[in-house]
Design an enzyme around this catalytic site. Structure first.
Site, PDB file in Angstrom:
ATOM      1  N   THR A   1      18.797 -25.799 -35.148  1.00  8.86           N
ATOM      2  CA  THR A   1      19.743 -26.023 -36.237  1.00  8.86           C
ATOM      3  C   THR A   1      20.790 -24.917 -36.259  1.00  8.86           C
ATOM      4  OG1 THR A   1      19.926 -26.611 -38.571  1.00  8.86           O
ATOM      5  CG2 THR A   1      18.242 -24.976 -38.019  1.00  8.86           C
TER       6      THR A   1
ATOM      7  N   LYS B   1      23.245 -24.928 -32.106  1.00  7.50           N
ATOM      8  CA  LYS B   1      23.249 -26.197 -31.372  1.00  7.50           C
ATOM      9  C   LYS B   1      24.082 -26.140 -30.080  1.00  7.50           C
ATOM     10  CE  LYS B   1      22.170 -29.082 -35.344  1.00  7.50           C
ATOM     11  NZ  LYS B   1      22.462 -30.291 -36.122  1.00  7.50           N
TER      12      LYS B   1
ATOM     13  N   MET C   1      26.642 -36.903 -45.342  1.00  5.82           N
ATOM     14  CA  MET C   1      25.608 -36.301 -44.490  1.00  5.82           C
ATOM     15  C   MET C   1      24.904 -35.132 -45.177  1.00  5.82           C
ATOM     16  SD  MET C   1      26.749 -36.195 -40.602  1.00  5.82           S
ATOM     17  CE  MET C   1      27.635 -37.491 -39.797  1.00  5.82           C
TER      18      MET C   1
END
Ligand code: ATR
Length: 289
Positions: free
Chosen positions: A69, A73, A227
């Protein structure tokens, strides 16, 4: 001692910075219980400049795979020896699998979003008109999985219009193959008529700001998906609801990307729905002071 208990558990972890509040250990513990897979799953805090040594040490200690995370990434993408097509398209990796062939990198974020929308929320993307707000890493990661569902049209808009244009260029081929009309740029690229699905992939909800978007894009039949998630609806969700749309946050995406990572590691797909229901309850329960 339980005589049925396996002698050793396969080790997995989520790596990030910060990491203490990650929900991934909770989610994967539930998945392990649900499937009976002999795994343990922890969390690993790495200094921002020390991703690689921390991953190497985890592999040397027998680690089988990791979730990755913020902010690692891209580091994870660079660390892999093999990439799935969806991770290559995303340019980022959230799932690592360590095996005899080396380091396999995947990206399950977009799949998680699609599965949450289609399965948990019951909105098919095939033939849908989709509006994607944002053109950063989060947006880029979901384009290919959405195109894979053969939507009718996908519009990508971003505060910095050129970045949306770059995504349109990058995915032009995939869109053609999917029979999807792809366009984008500034908010002026938003087409007339309410969209079926609007996904907020901007970081706007972090500081309670609303991305620029024509109100007419929202209608009674629109699913407005943020999101981000939290105990309260985001400003984007509130705005969408005021305009008559249905709204959802990204908690289901979090659970479903985890389920897909579990599948990448173990070849078994856990059921996300009961874990999502449990997490939702926890999120709504005020923490003790
Ligand atoms: P992530 O990996 O979360 O996508 P990012 O790559 O930094 O993070 O991208 C953040 C996205 O949110 C970008 O699309 C950004 O727009 P710009 O490209 O113009 O910077 C968008 N964003 C961030 N804050 C925003 C705001 N207040 N309003 C609208 N868009 C915002």
């Amino acid at each position: 001692m339980n005589p049925q208990a396996p002698l050793s558990l396969d080790r997995y972890a989520v790596i990030g910075n910060p990491i203490a509040h990650s929900k991934s250990p909770f989610i994967h513990a539930r998945f392990a219980a649900q499937t009976g897979e002999p795994i343990e799953y922890g969390h690993l805090l790495a200094p921002v400049d020390a991703f690689v040594p921390h991953v190497r040490a985890f592999i040397e200690a027998g680690g089988r795979g990791m979730n990755v995370t913020v902010p690692f990434k891209l580091d994870a993408h660079a660390f892999t020896t093999r990439l799935s097509p969806r991770a290559a398209a995303a340019g980022a990796v959230n799932t690592l699998r360590f095996d005899a062939d080396g380091v396999f990198g995947d990206n399950t974020d977009g799949f998680g979003l699609v599965r949450d929308i289609e399965v948990n929320l019951g909105v098919p993307l095939k033939g849908a008109r989709i509006l994607l707000l944002g053109a950063g890493g989060a947006a880029r990661g979901v384009v290919l999985p959405m195109l894979d569902r053969a939507p009718h049209a996908l519009t990508i808009v971003n505060r910095t219009a050129e970045k949306a244009g770059q995504l349109v260029e990058q995915f032009a081929h995939a869109a053609r193959d999917a029979g999807c009309r792809l366009n984008g740029g500034s908010a002026r690229a938003i087409e007339a008529g309410a969209y079926d699905v609007i996904v907020n992939a901007t970081a706007g909800s972090l500081d309670a700001s609303l991305p620029d978007c024509d109100d007419r894009a929202f209608g009674g039949g629109t699913l407005a998906y943020d999101m981000m998630y939290g105990a309260q609806p985001t400003v984007f969700m509130d705005h969408a609801q005021k305009l008559g749309a249905r709204s959802a946050d990204g908690l289901g995406m979090l659970v479903e990307q985890a389920a897909e990572s579990f599948y990448v590691w173990r070849g078994i797909r856990p059921d996300g729905a009961p874990v999502l229901a449990e997490l939702r309850k926890l999120l709504k329960t005020p923490s003790p002071v």
